[in-house]
Each structure stands twice: as C-alpha cells, then as structure tokens.
Design a protein around this motif. Structure first.
Motif, PDB file in Angstrom:
ATOM      1  N   THR A   9       0.831  -1.203   0.000  1.00 51.22           N
ATOM      2  CA  THR A   9       0.000   0.000   0.000  1.00 51.22           C
ATOM      3  C   THR A   9       0.864   1.250   0.000  1.00 51.22           C
ATOM      4  N   ASP A  10       2.121   1.118   0.423  1.00 52.63           N
ATOM      5  CA  ASP A  10       3.029   2.262   0.373  1.00 52.63           C
ATOM      6  C   ASP A  10       3.403   2.635  -1.061  1.00 52.63           C
ATOM      7  N   ASP A  11       3.042   1.797  -2.033  1.00 54.02           N
ATOM      8  CA  ASP A  11       3.241   2.158  -3.438  1.00 54.02           C
ATOM      9  C   ASP A  11       2.234   3.208  -3.890  1.00 54.02           C
ATOM     10  N   LEU A  12       1.179   3.408  -3.104  1.00 54.41           N
ATOM     11  CA  LEU A  12       0.146   4.382  -3.430  1.00 54.41           C
ATOM     12  C   LEU A  12       0.401   5.686  -2.686  1.00 54.41           C
ATOM     13  N   THR A  13       0.239   6.808  -3.375  1.00 54.06           N
ATOM     14  CA  THR A  13       0.215   8.076  -2.664  1.00 54.06           C
ATOM     15  C   THR A  13      -1.066   8.147  -1.836  1.00 54.06           C
ATOM     16  N   ASP A  14      -1.157   9.133  -0.959  1.00 53.11           N
ATOM     17  CA  ASP A  14      -2.383   9.291  -0.175  1.00 53.11           C
ATOM     18  C   ASP A  14      -3.584   9.501  -1.088  1.00 53.11           C
ATOM     19  N   ASP A  15      -3.421  10.308  -2.115  1.00 53.12           N
ATOM     20  CA  ASP A  15      -4.530  10.551  -3.046  1.00 53.12           C
ATOM     21  C   ASP A  15      -4.905   9.278  -3.803  1.00 53.12           C
ATOM     22  N   GLU A  16      -3.910   8.493  -4.199  1.00 55.36           N
ATOM     23  CA  GLU A  16      -4.203   7.253  -4.918  1.00 55.36           C
ATOM     24  C   GLU A  16      -4.903   6.240  -4.017  1.00 55.36           C
ATOM     25  N   LEU A  17      -4.464   6.135  -2.760  1.00 54.37           N
ATOM     26  CA  LEU A  17      -5.118   5.222  -1.834  1.00 54.37           C
ATOM     27  C   LEU A  17      -6.576   5.623  -1.636  1.00 54.37           C
ATOM     28  N   ARG A  18      -6.805   6.890  -1.427  1.00 56.25           N
ATOM     29  CA  ARG A  18      -8.182   7.364  -1.249  1.00 56.25           C
ATOM     30  C   ARG A  18      -9.008   7.089  -2.510  1.00 56.25           C
ATOM     31  N   TYR A  19      -8.413   7.313  -3.676  1.00 60.85           N
ATOM     32  CA  TYR A  19      -9.128   7.074  -4.930  1.00 60.85           C
ATOM     33  C   TYR A  19      -9.515   5.607  -5.071  1.00 60.85           C
ATOM     34  N   VAL A  20      -8.568   4.698  -4.817  1.00 57.36           N
ATOM     35  CA  VAL A  20      -8.856   3.267  -4.965  1.00 57.36           C
ATOM     36  C   VAL A  20      -9.933   2.828  -3.978  1.00 57.36           C
ATOM     37  N   VAL A  21      -9.849   3.291  -2.738  1.00 61.56           N
ATOM     38  CA  VAL A  21     -10.865   2.928  -1.742  1.00 61.56           C
ATOM     39  C   VAL A  21     -12.227   3.490  -2.143  1.00 61.56           C
ATOM     40  N   ASP A  22     -12.259   4.738  -2.565  1.00 57.14           N
ATOM     41  CA  ASP A  22     -13.531   5.338  -2.982  1.00 57.14           C
ATOM     42  C   ASP A  22     -14.123   4.599  -4.177  1.00 57.14           C
ATOM     43  N   LEU A  23     -13.263   4.200  -5.140  1.00 54.63           N
ATOM     44  CA  LEU A  23     -13.763   3.470  -6.298  1.00 54.63           C
ATOM     45  C   LEU A  23     -14.300   2.105  -5.877  1.00 54.63           C
ATOM     46  N   GLY A  24     -13.584   1.427  -4.974  1.00 51.70           N
ATOM     47  CA  GLY A  24     -14.073   0.150  -4.468  1.00 51.70           C
ATOM     48  C   GLY A  24     -15.407   0.289  -3.758  1.00 51.70           C
TER      49      GLY A  24
END
Length: 310
Positions: A9-24
């Motif tokens: 998960t550290d491969d994701l920026t904070d914005d990318e992590l939030r985006y993936v979670v929101d999309l899920g």
C-alpha cells in the motif's frame, strides 16, 4: 494504458489510496459505471498458496472489467525446474497485461517482476503484506460508516500480513485511532510498525500496539481479527496456542462496545480466534467484507491499468 504496480500500500500516494478505496466503495454500492476498461487485456492469476476469496475476487473482477484470464497453480511454471524468477517475469511481461500473484514469500520477488513497464504486478499476498486485503478492509469500513476519518478500530491477534496492511493503510486517514493487541512475540514486524507510525504522525492519526487484552479503548467502531494460523506459515513454538488463547474475540468485548462492528478476513476457525456467536452474530460484517474483496480487486485492477480517472 498506463502500467502501475501494487506490491505494498506504500506504493500508493495518499490521493491514490483514497481514490482506490472510494472506487471500491462505489463498486460495492453499485454506483460505479462498468465501462469494461480491461477489454482486450490478459490477466495472469498465479497462486502458489491456497485462496478462496482473493483468487475468486481477482478472477471475477478481471472478467467483469472486460479482461480474459489465465490461471496458474503452484506446479504449473518452469520455476519448478530451475528457471529464474527474473526470466519468468520477463516472459510474463511480454504476454500478459496484469499479473496477480500470491507467493506467501518475500515480496522482493514481485518487485523483480515489476521491474518493467509493460505488465502491472499486484501482490495478492506475500509474507510481509496483504495490500489488497487492506484495501478491502477500508472499502468495507467506508461502506459501513460513510467515512474513514475519525474511526476507532481494534485489531486483535497476530501481527501478520493482514495486520500489516490495515496498519499501513488506515493510519493515512486523519483522526483514526488503530489499536493492535497482539500476543507476546507475535506483534507487527518492527519495520512495518515504524512505517505505520510514520504514516500516523504525518496524517494526524494514532496507532498503539500492546501485548495484552487489559484496558481496551473506551470507544470502538470496529473490532477486527484474523485466524491464528496465517496461510503459508507455521509457528516453531509447540505451545503457541496457549499464548494466543487470551486474544480470542468473544461476546465480552461487546458488553462495553455494543455498537462496534466485527471484521474478519476469513477463513475463520470458530472457537479459536473468534467465537461463533460473534462471527455469526448481528455485529458481524465479515461476509460483507468478503464480498468487498471483489469490489476492492476491481478498483485495484482499474487503477493499475488506468490510474486516477476523472
């Protein structure tokens, strides 16, 4: 199409992590548009260790997004005859668009496969992290509470790869308090604990790890456990169950936290890490969590091939 990897998960920026979670969460709620962004692509599904939820989720998710899949079992590749992992990765990258791999071993092998820009590599569980499980957990909590900020989560059990992934992901949301109660000698890896603490300090959350079950936090939104015998591992101490016994999740926790939900990454062993009345009771959202493996997998696949959209 872009090529992105998810080994940690550290491969994701904070914005990318939030985006993936929101999309899920949008997939889970039925709000996301299925525009089949993986049409014409091939996903390799390579599992050396057993899997019910993760393998099914990525297989079904890739198909729903328009990809075709090739499945490999632990004895199917020439790795068993001595071919190097580097050569295997080179071949994969010239034939596949995505590789979803569960090795239960060192994640550096997956890093080697990801050292190219043609094929996305997704960690479906290594010995250190289970990042797609962490994303599933956040999707499940977001779906339940409508937010991740300010949640108070108690994790009980071994500091295994699932524990590592929730620690490395939820601490990146402001105001979260994550408390881990792990058996003595079975806590988070020191490097994982340090990375999670750094996320917490940077993002305005808190993380605490203790090795007892006394004085649980006064307010909890969620209680989370995993099975005591992590997939692909064994414990050298023949008396390890005696060490784990005080860390069973049972109904007594809900006497002080009646509104908390219960999560479990499954498979579960009723009567060991959790009692049946909790797993099968009204507080449990463990099977919603299992379903969200599909929605989290679809979000990861979409991000790996397209990045942030919109």
């Amino acid at each position: 199409m872009s090529t992105r990897h998810l080994i940690s998960t550290d491969d994701l920026t904070d914005d990318e992590l939030r985006y993936v979670v929101d999309l899920g969460e949008e997939f889970s709620a039925g709000r996301a548009v299925l525009d089949r962004p993986l049409t014409g692509q091939i996903a390799g599904i390579y599992f050396r260790k057993t899997s019910t939820r993760t393998r099914t989720a990525f297989s079904a998710g890739a198909l729903r997004l328009g990809a075709q899949i090739i499945a490999y079992g632990p004895d199917d590749l020439q790795l068993n005859t001595g071919e190097t992992t580097e050569d295997t990765g080179q071949v994969f990258s010239r034939m596949l668009d995505v590789l979803v791999a569960r090795t239960a071993g060192d994640p550096e092998e997956m890093r080697g496969w990801a050292a190219q820009d043609r094929m996305s590599v997704i960690n479906a569980m290594s010995s250190v992290e289970h990042p797609t499980q962490g994303i599933t957990d956040l999707v499940t909590l977001k779906r339940r509470f409508g937010k991740l900020e300010q949640l108070r989560v108690l994790y009980v059990g071994e500091g295994n790869n699932s524990a590592a992934s929730i620690a490395l992901s939820i601490t990146r949301f402001p105001g979260v308090h994550l408390e881990l109660r792990t058996p003595p000698g079975y806590g988070l890896r020191p490097d994982v604990a340090a990375r999670a603490a750094a996320h917490a300090q940077r993002c305005g959350s808190t993380i605490v790890e203790r090795h007892d079950m006394a004085d649980l936090p006064p307010e909890l939104d969620a209680v989370y456990t995993t099975r005591w015998q992590t997939t692909g591992t064994s414990k050298p101490d023949p008396n390890w169950r005696d060490v784990f016994a005080p860390f069973q999740v049972n109904a007594a926790i809900w006497q002080d936290h009646p509104n908390a939900v219960f999560l479990h990454d499954l498979p579960a062993h009723r009567g060991e890490e959790v009692t049946a009345d909790v797993l099968d009771g009204p507080a449990s959202i463990a099977f919603d969590q299992a379903e969200n493996k599909l929605h989290g997998a679809m979000a990861v696949l979409d991000w790996c091939r397209r990045g942030i959209v919109g």
